[in-house]
Structure formats: structure tokens, C-alpha cells
Scaffold this active site. Sequence first.
Site, short mmCIF file in Angstrom:
data_model
loop_
_atom_site.label_atom_id
_atom_site.label_comp_id
_atom_site.label_asym_id
_atom_site.label_seq_id
_atom_site.Cartn_x
_atom_site.Cartn_y
_atom_site.Cartn_z
CE LYS A 111 -4.46 -1.54 0.31
NZ LYS A 111 -4.31 -2.86 1.36
CE LYS A 190 -3.75 -11.60 -4.29
NZ LYS A 190 -4.10 -11.00 -3.08
CE LYS A 193 -12.63 -9.41 -2.93
NZ LYS A 193 -12.95 -9.24 -1.52
P1 TYM Z 1 -9.60 -11.46 1.57
O1 TYM Z 1 -11.17 -11.07 1.91
O2 TYM Z 1 -8.69 -10.75 0.76
O3 TYM Z 1 -9.84 -13.02 0.91
C1 TYM Z 1 -10.66 -13.89 1.47
C2 TYM Z 1 -9.93 -15.28 1.26
O4 TYM Z 1 -9.75 -15.56 -0.11
C3 TYM Z 1 -8.38 -15.84 -0.15
N1 TYM Z 1 -7.94 -15.63 -1.84
C4 TYM Z 1 -7.45 -16.19 -2.68
N2 TYM Z 1 -6.86 -17.63 -2.32
C5 TYM Z 1 -6.45 -18.02 -3.63
N3 TYM Z 1 -5.96 -17.18 -4.74
C6 TYM Z 1 -6.60 -16.25 -4.83
N4 TYM Z 1 -6.27 -15.26 -6.06
C7 TYM Z 1 -7.34 -15.45 -3.72
N5 TYM Z 1 -7.60 -14.35 -3.39
C8 TYM Z 1 -8.40 -14.47 -2.22
C9 TYM Z 1 -7.85 -15.00 0.63
O5 TYM Z 1 -6.36 -15.76 0.96
C10 TYM Z 1 -8.59 -15.29 1.85
O6 TYM Z 1 -8.41 -16.43 2.71
N6 TYM Z 1 -7.45 -10.51 5.84
C11 TYM Z 1 -8.36 -11.39 5.19
C12 TYM Z 1 -9.72 -11.62 5.90
C13 TYM Z 1 -9.59 -11.77 7.38
C14 TYM Z 1 -9.28 -13.16 7.91
C15 TYM Z 1 -9.29 -13.00 9.19
C16 TYM Z 1 -8.94 -14.23 7.19
C17 TYM Z 1 -9.91 -11.16 8.27
N7 TYM Z 1 -9.53 -11.60 9.63
C18 TYM Z 1 -9.02 -14.18 10.00
C19 TYM Z 1 -8.66 -15.27 8.18
C20 TYM Z 1 -8.58 -15.19 9.44
C21 TYM Z 1 -8.59 -10.95 3.68
O7 TYM Z 1 -8.36 -9.64 3.46
O8 TYM Z 1 -9.12 -11.86 2.88
#
Ligand code: TYM
Length: 324
Positions: A111, A190, A193
Site C-alpha cells: 500500500k 493473483k 479485486k
Molecule cells: P480476503 O477478503 O482478501 O480474501 C478472502 C479469502 O480468499 C483468499 N483469496 C485467494 N486464495 C487463492 N487465490 C486467490 N487469488 C485469492 N484471493 C483471495 C484469501 O487468501 C482469503 O483466505 N485479511 C483477510 C480477511 C480476514 C481473515 C481474518 C482471514 C480478516 N480476519 C481472520 C482469516 C482469519 C482478507 O483480506 O481476505
Amino acid sequence: MKIFLSGIQPSGALHLGNYFGAMQPAIELQGQGQAVYFIADYHALTSVTKPELLRKYTFDVAAGFLACGLDPARAILFRQSDVPQVHELAWLLSVVTPLGLLERAHSYKDKVAQGAEMNHGLFAYPVLMAADILLYHADAVPVGKDQKQHLEIARDIAQKFNDRYGEVFRIPEPLIRETTAIVPGTDGRKMSKSYNNTIELFAEPKALEKRIMSISTDSTPVADPKPVDGSILAQLMQTVGTAAQYETFTARMRAGGCGYGDLKKELAAVTRDFLAPFQEKYRRYQAEPAEVEAILDEGARRARELARPVLERARGATGIGHGR
Ligand code: TYM
């Protein structure tokens, strides 16, 4: 009983990366222990600034998780913000979190490199995430590879707290499925969004096909064999299709005589068929918002029950409160 926990930010439409990286593994675990899954709306506040949009995305992620097979009879599904106690724990954790740990976080550094306007929420993001995990005594956290470092930070924070105050927290393990750890997007990076390269789970068939037709390919002539290694199309087919569909697809690539346009159409058809049952259920939940809200309310009630004793222990260990 083992506790599985994961969260998804309601920061946009769910996509294949979310599904294969986190939702599918999470859903598969729901019969094997206590599954605790939530919609991380506090986290999404770091990027979604319109209140009505945050509310819509939060509902859509809940409906999407349910449509993809989350079973509220077996798993707890809730809104992160329905358990605001997580912020108290985040504070207790923040006093054992070295600044350097947060400064080294890739998501924070990215960021900064992008020139984003930094705020404290973005910087402290991993502390809140550690609180999410530790508040429920999670044993294992199914996530995609992009969350690996955040998990390591959560483990470090838990260990630091335990070292100072005694054994309060379980040290959580990341569960990262090798084959779908990083699902590629339409441009080969990857799927994310923020890169605008996603294939959405609940896109209309036309929009879905358009997205898949936009996948980057090389300039191999129609008649020639197509390289399978490093091909986004092949990797997505391996992710979305059955083993047999993947075999047929890659055999066509290797044989030559078939253009990328036709291969993309095949991938689009397989993806559409794969998503069709989820999309149908999603429409049902969208038409019954009260049902989704009731599931979230019940999930929040159960989540608060799980969280209460853990937070009490953490407070007691630090000397906060009267201790009786
Ligand atoms: P977020 O919302 O970006 O994504 C949700 C989940 O989807 C997975 N993911 C992917 N896996 C494989 N390939 C991809 N291209 C891909 N894009 C997204 C992410 O790895 C994630 O598992 N910080 C977290 C949300 C969060 C969280 C937590 C997760 C908040 N508190 C506690 C686990 C435990 C996030 O931004 O995920």
C-alpha cells in the site's frame, strides 16, 4: 474439538480466488470440528468508504458463503462487527505487538509503495486479524497464500502475549491448499479485486463469458500446439474442472489445431456449469434476506458465547478488571 476459523472481507464481489483459496476448503472442514466463519466488515472499512456499499457487500458475502455450501447447522457464520469485543482483544494484543512486525507486513508495504494514503487502520490491520483468530481459540485457519504472512504475525503476537502473561492463547496453524493457494486472474497475476482481474462467482453467464474471453494468452498460431505449462487457461481449467475435463482440455491444447478463442469458450462453459448450482442458491438467498439475517444473528450469538471466556481470560491475565 478442533476449531476452524476464517474470514472474508466484504470489499467487493466474491470470485474464484476466494472460493478455491478459502471458501471451498473452509466448507469442507465444517463437519470435522467447530467451524467459525465471518464476514470481516471492520477490515473492509479500510477500503470501502460508502456505508450502503459496505452493507450490500456484507450481505452478499453472507449469501454467497451460504450458496456455496456453508451449512448454518454445522458452521457458525457471523458478521465480525456483531462481536465488537474483538476490539478489546485487539487492544490487549497491540501492547505486545512490536512496530517492526507490522512494518514488515507485505500488504502494508504494498500500500505504501502504491502511494496509498496510509491510516492507522491499514497499519493495525494484522492486529485486528490476530484478534479475530485468537478470540475464538482457533486451531486452524483455511486461507489462500496471500494471507500466510498475516497468519505468521498472528502466531507471533499470540506467542508474545503468552510469553508475557502465561498460556492464554492457542497458536493457530494456517491451512493453505497447495493446488489453489494462488488462483490466477485474467491477467495471470493473483486473482484480486484490486487488480480488476477477477472471475466473479455470481456473474451473469454473459458477463462470465466476457471475462473469460478476456484472459491473456500468447500468440501461438491456431494450428500449433499450445503450451500448457504457465497457461492461465490450463490452470483455471485445472481449478474449476474435473480431472477428466482438464485432461481433455490440455490434450486439445497439446494437439494444436484449436485456437485460444475456442479453448476459452470451453473454459467458460465448464465454469458456468460449475457455478450454476451456487448461482441458483444465491438467487434464493437474495430473495430471502430475512433468512440470511436470522442466520447471521444466530451465528453472532454463538460466536459471542465462544468469545466470552477467552476474552475474560485475556483480561484477567493482563490485570484489566477486578479479577473476581
Ligand atoms: P480476503 O477478503 O482478501 O480474501 C478472502 C479469502 O480468499 C483468499 N483469496 C485467494 N486464495 C487463492 N487465490 C486467490 N487469488 C485469492 N484471493 C483471495 C484469501 O487468501 C482469503 O483466505 N485479511 C483477510 C480477511 C480476514 C481473515 C481474518 C482471514 C480478516 N480476519 C481472520 C482469516 C482469519 C482478507 O483480506 O481476505
